[in-house]
Design a protein around this motif. Structure first.
Motif, mmCIF file in Angstrom:
data_model
loop_
_atom_site.group_PDB
_atom_site.id
_atom_site.type_symbol
_atom_site.label_atom_id
_atom_site.label_comp_id
_atom_site.label_asym_id
_atom_site.label_seq_id
_atom_site.Cartn_x
_atom_site.Cartn_y
_atom_site.Cartn_z
ATOM 1 N N ARG A 128 113.117 31.295 71.207
ATOM 2 C CA ARG A 128 112.255 32.189 70.431
ATOM 3 C C ARG A 128 112.023 33.527 71.147
ATOM 4 N NH1 ARG A 128 108.744 31.311 66.201
ATOM 5 N NH2 ARG A 128 107.003 32.760 65.983
ATOM 6 N N TYR A 129 111.851 33.484 72.461
ATOM 7 C CA TYR A 129 111.509 34.701 73.206
ATOM 8 C C TYR A 129 112.648 35.174 74.111
ATOM 9 C CZ TYR A 129 106.864 33.382 71.595
ATOM 10 O OH TYR A 129 105.784 33.036 70.799
ATOM 11 N N ALA A 130 113.857 34.743 73.798
ATOM 12 C CA ALA A 130 115.013 35.045 74.652
ATOM 13 C C ALA A 130 115.196 36.532 74.919
ATOM 14 C CB ALA A 130 116.286 34.463 74.027
ATOM 15 N N GLU A 131 114.922 37.349 73.916
ATOM 16 C CA GLU A 131 115.149 38.791 74.078
ATOM 17 C C GLU A 131 113.848 39.582 74.109
ATOM 18 O OE1 GLU A 131 117.893 40.033 71.086
ATOM 19 O OE2 GLU A 131 119.437 38.588 71.668
ATOM 20 N N ASP A 132 112.737 38.901 74.275
ATOM 21 C CA ASP A 132 111.435 39.579 74.296
ATOM 22 C C ASP A 132 111.001 39.806 75.742
ATOM 23 O OD1 ASP A 132 108.724 40.386 74.005
ATOM 24 O OD2 ASP A 132 108.642 39.392 72.065
ATOM 25 N N GLU A 133 111.126 41.027 76.211
ATOM 26 C CA GLU A 133 110.835 41.369 77.605
ATOM 27 C C GLU A 133 109.369 41.165 77.972
ATOM 28 O OE1 GLU A 133 112.913 42.298 79.967
ATOM 29 O OE2 GLU A 133 114.772 42.545 78.802
ATOM 30 N N ARG A 134 108.500 41.030 76.978
ATOM 31 C CA ARG A 134 107.083 40.832 77.278
ATOM 32 C C ARG A 134 106.804 39.449 77.858
ATOM 33 N NH1 ARG A 134 104.714 42.129 71.459
ATOM 34 N NH2 ARG A 134 106.618 40.934 70.959
ATOM 35 N N VAL A 135 107.676 38.513 77.570
ATOM 36 C CA VAL A 135 107.483 37.135 78.036
ATOM 37 C C VAL A 135 108.444 36.863 79.195
ATOM 38 C CG1 VAL A 135 107.384 34.712 77.379
ATOM 39 C CG2 VAL A 135 106.901 36.485 75.671
ATOM 40 N N SER A 136 107.878 36.511 80.352
ATOM 41 C CA SER A 136 108.683 36.301 81.559
ATOM 42 C C SER A 136 108.960 34.835 81.865
ATOM 43 C CB SER A 136 107.989 36.934 82.771
ATOM 44 O OG SER A 136 107.888 38.330 82.638
ATOM 45 N N ALA A 137 108.074 33.961 81.408
ATOM 46 C CA ALA A 137 108.236 32.550 81.759
ATOM 47 C C ALA A 137 107.520 31.652 80.757
ATOM 48 C CB ALA A 137 107.697 32.294 83.168
ATOM 49 N N ILE A 138 107.837 30.367 80.834
ATOM 50 C CA ILE A 138 107.185 29.326 80.042
ATOM 51 C C ILE A 138 106.714 28.259 81.020
ATOM 52 C CG2 ILE A 138 107.524 27.560 78.261
ATOM 53 C CD1 ILE A 138 110.048 29.419 77.453
ATOM 54 N N SER A 139 105.449 27.949 80.997
ATOM 55 C CA SER A 139 104.902 26.952 81.917
ATOM 56 C C SER A 139 104.694 25.616 81.214
ATOM 57 C CB SER A 139 103.568 27.439 82.492
ATOM 58 O OG SER A 139 103.005 26.454 83.352
ATOM 59 N N GLY A 140 104.757 24.537 81.984
ATOM 60 C CA GLY A 140 104.441 23.228 81.441
ATOM 61 C C GLY A 140 103.035 22.789 81.807
ATOM 62 N N ASN A 141 102.297 23.674 82.482
ATOM 63 C CA ASN A 141 100.989 23.311 83.026
ATOM 64 C C ASN A 141 99.825 23.899 82.252
ATOM 65 O OD1 ASN A 141 102.671 24.215 85.978
ATOM 66 N ND2 ASN A 141 102.420 22.122 85.286
ATOM 67 N N ASN A 142 98.762 23.122 82.171
ATOM 68 C CA ASN A 142 97.513 23.595 81.583
ATOM 69 C C ASN A 142 96.356 23.124 82.448
ATOM 70 O OD1 ASN A 142 94.969 23.022 79.831
ATOM 71 N ND2 ASN A 142 96.153 24.458 78.598
ATOM 72 N N PHE A 143 95.526 24.073 82.890
ATOM 73 C CA PHE A 143 94.385 23.762 83.747
ATOM 74 C C PHE A 143 93.083 24.258 83.126
ATOM 75 C CE2 PHE A 143 98.047 24.439 86.689
ATOM 76 C CZ PHE A 143 98.225 23.099 87.036
ATOM 77 N N GLN A 144 92.995 24.119 81.809
ATOM 78 C CA GLN A 144 91.816 24.576 81.076
ATOM 79 C C GLN A 144 90.812 23.452 80.825
ATOM 80 O OE1 GLN A 144 91.288 27.975 80.006
ATOM 81 N NE2 GLN A 144 92.935 28.258 81.499
ATOM 82 N N ASN A 145 91.089 22.274 81.370
ATOM 83 C CA ASN A 145 90.156 21.136 81.262
ATOM 84 C C ASN A 145 89.735 20.837 79.819
ATOM 85 O OD1 ASN A 145 90.056 20.656 84.088
ATOM 86 N ND2 ASN A 145 88.682 22.410 84.317
ATOM 87 N N GLY A 146 90.717 20.824 78.940
ATOM 88 C CA GLY A 146 90.455 20.443 77.557
ATOM 89 C C GLY A 146 90.059 21.584 76.639
ATOM 90 N N LYS A 147 89.889 22.782 77.174
ATOM 91 C CA LYS A 147 89.523 23.944 76.337
ATOM 92 C C LYS A 147 90.769 24.464 75.634
ATOM 93 C CE LYS A 147 85.603 25.375 79.177
ATOM 94 N NZ LYS A 147 85.546 24.084 79.894
ATOM 95 N N TRP A 148 90.733 24.443 74.315
ATOM 96 C CA TRP A 148 91.875 24.897 73.503
ATOM 97 C C TRP A 148 91.765 26.402 73.316
ATOM 98 C CZ3 TRP A 148 95.636 21.437 71.821
ATOM 99 C CH2 TRP A 148 96.621 21.971 70.986
ATOM 100 N N ARG A 149 92.817 27.112 73.644
ATOM 101 C CA ARG A 149 92.811 28.567 73.554
ATOM 102 C C ARG A 149 93.590 29.043 72.328
ATOM 103 N NH1 ARG A 149 88.545 29.603 76.800
ATOM 104 N NH2 ARG A 149 88.826 28.671 78.862
ATOM 105 N N GLY A 150 92.902 29.726 71.442
ATOM 106 C CA GLY A 150 93.546 30.220 70.236
ATOM 107 C C GLY A 150 93.728 29.118 69.207
ATOM 108 N N ASP A 151 94.546 29.408 68.207
ATOM 109 C CA ASP A 151 94.761 28.433 67.131
ATOM 110 C C ASP A 151 96.210 27.969 67.075
ATOM 111 O OD1 ASP A 151 95.908 30.771 66.326
ATOM 112 O OD2 ASP A 151 94.770 30.970 64.452
ATOM 113 N N ALA A 152 96.920 28.119 68.207
ATOM 114 C CA ALA A 152 98.317 27.698 68.265
ATOM 115 C C ALA A 152 98.503 26.628 69.341
ATOM 116 C CB ALA A 152 99.215 28.906 68.550
#
Length: 331
Positions: A128-152
């Motif tokens: 999806r973001y292969a050619e989008d220079e704004r996105v540098s990486a994709i992480s598998g980690n979440n350290f928000q302790n259950g807090k859902w960010r946004g609606d996605a």
């Protein structure tokens, strides 16, 4: 928003880089999940044993054997070093080698056990973001302790956690292990604007100063700095997709088994809902710094109550240092 249903198992088309060293036990656990995901191309990189460490030699051999026992249709490439390059050069050189062969891919270390959903999640976002220079990486980690960010299913962060991640050749080419740009950037308005929080800015400046001076043997800090310098963002899942089981005395950096992020369970993400726009979640990043990076204890009033302890530690270090000098003089 758009959705994309993940139905497991999904034949991957994305290559995986597996970074191993001297921990056959954790290597076995990670490899078992890779085996279930069945990537079509597997790159295995392993640094050489440390000089004078006979135990290393045996464990390195075992880890290499485990990581290459492929029993599914798969092309395997290996980068096995004879001499030890250390954490910084050993890992960064391996990632460079990986992206010399692949335009994009998934990267796992020998102590990062992913949920199976991690693989199609990364593959979907890599495409999806292969050619989008704004996105540098994709992480598998979440350290928000259950807090859902946004609606996605994921949000965008400046923090690029690397306990299981993915990226592109176009992004990794910006990696500078020596961060030569740091002295000029750290004294610019661009840095002040990028890091307006004084506590956070002071904390990271201290770390990056040490990296620039060659005092920290880490590839991850230079990677973070390089991403920030280019205003890159990291797609971060709203659930934790990878569990780090490597905390302990034999770890390189993660020594404390009591660390709150140790062994955080990996969860399924299910149907992927993509965010409507690419925009950094400032609230999530503030929470990340305050909790994962202990920023809350560096702010007033918590830092005030910790002052006596810091003073005691300072004088203890000074006392031990002076005692050491006295002993050396007697010798």
């Amino acid at each position: 928003m758009s959705t994309n249903k993940i139905v497991l198992p999904v034949p991957l088309k994305t290559a995986v880089l597996f970074l191993v060293f001297n921990r056959p036990n954790t290597t076995t656990k990670v490899f078992e999940i890779i085996r279930q995901a069945k990537p079509p191309r597997l790159y295995v990189a392993c640094d050489g044993p440390r000089e004078g460490n006979d135990e290393d030699k045996e464990k390195v051999i075992k880890a290499r054997e485990i990581a290459t026992k492929v029993d599914w249709p798969c092309k395997v490439k290996t980068l096995f070093r004879d001499k030890n390059l250390g954490c910084k050069k050993g890992v960064s050189n391996a990632i460079t080698w990986f992206f010399e062969h692949e335009e994009q891919g998934i990267i796992l270390e020998d102590d990062c056990v992913p949920h199976l959903d991690f693989f199609p999640f990364c593959e979907d976002l890599l495409d999806r973001y292969a050619e989008d220079e704004r996105v540098s990486a994709i992480s598998g980690n979440n350290f928000q302790n259950g807090k859902w960010r946004g609606d996605a299913s994921y949000y965008f962060s400046k923090y690029s956690h690397i306990w299981g991640w993915a990226s592109w050749r176009r992004a990794w080419k910006n990696y500078q292990g020596d961060i030569k740009f740091w002295p000029e950037w750290s004294n610019s308005k661009a840095w002040l604007n990028y890091m307006p929080d004084k506590v956070e800015r002071k904390d990271w400046k201290k770390i990056f100063d040490q990296v620039y001076a060659g005092q920290i043997d880490s590839w991850a800090y230079p990677w973070t700095t390089s991403i920030w310098y280019k205003n890159g963002l990291t797609a971060t899942p709203n659930v934790n997709l990878v569990s780090n089981i490597g905390f302990g005395k034999d770890a390189t950096h993660t020594f404390s088994e009591n660390d709150k992020s140790a062994n955080a369970p990996a969860q399924e993400i299910g149907t992927i809902i993509h965010p409507a726009e690419i925009k950094r979640n400032i609230e999530a990043d503030r929470y990340n710094f305050d909790n994962f990076f202990d920023g809350a204890n560096k702010r007033f009033p918590r830092n005030f109550f910790k002052l006596p302890k810091r003073i005691i530690k300072y004088f203890l270090r000074k006392f031990n240092f002076l005692n050491k000098i006295k002993k050396n003089k007697k010798l």
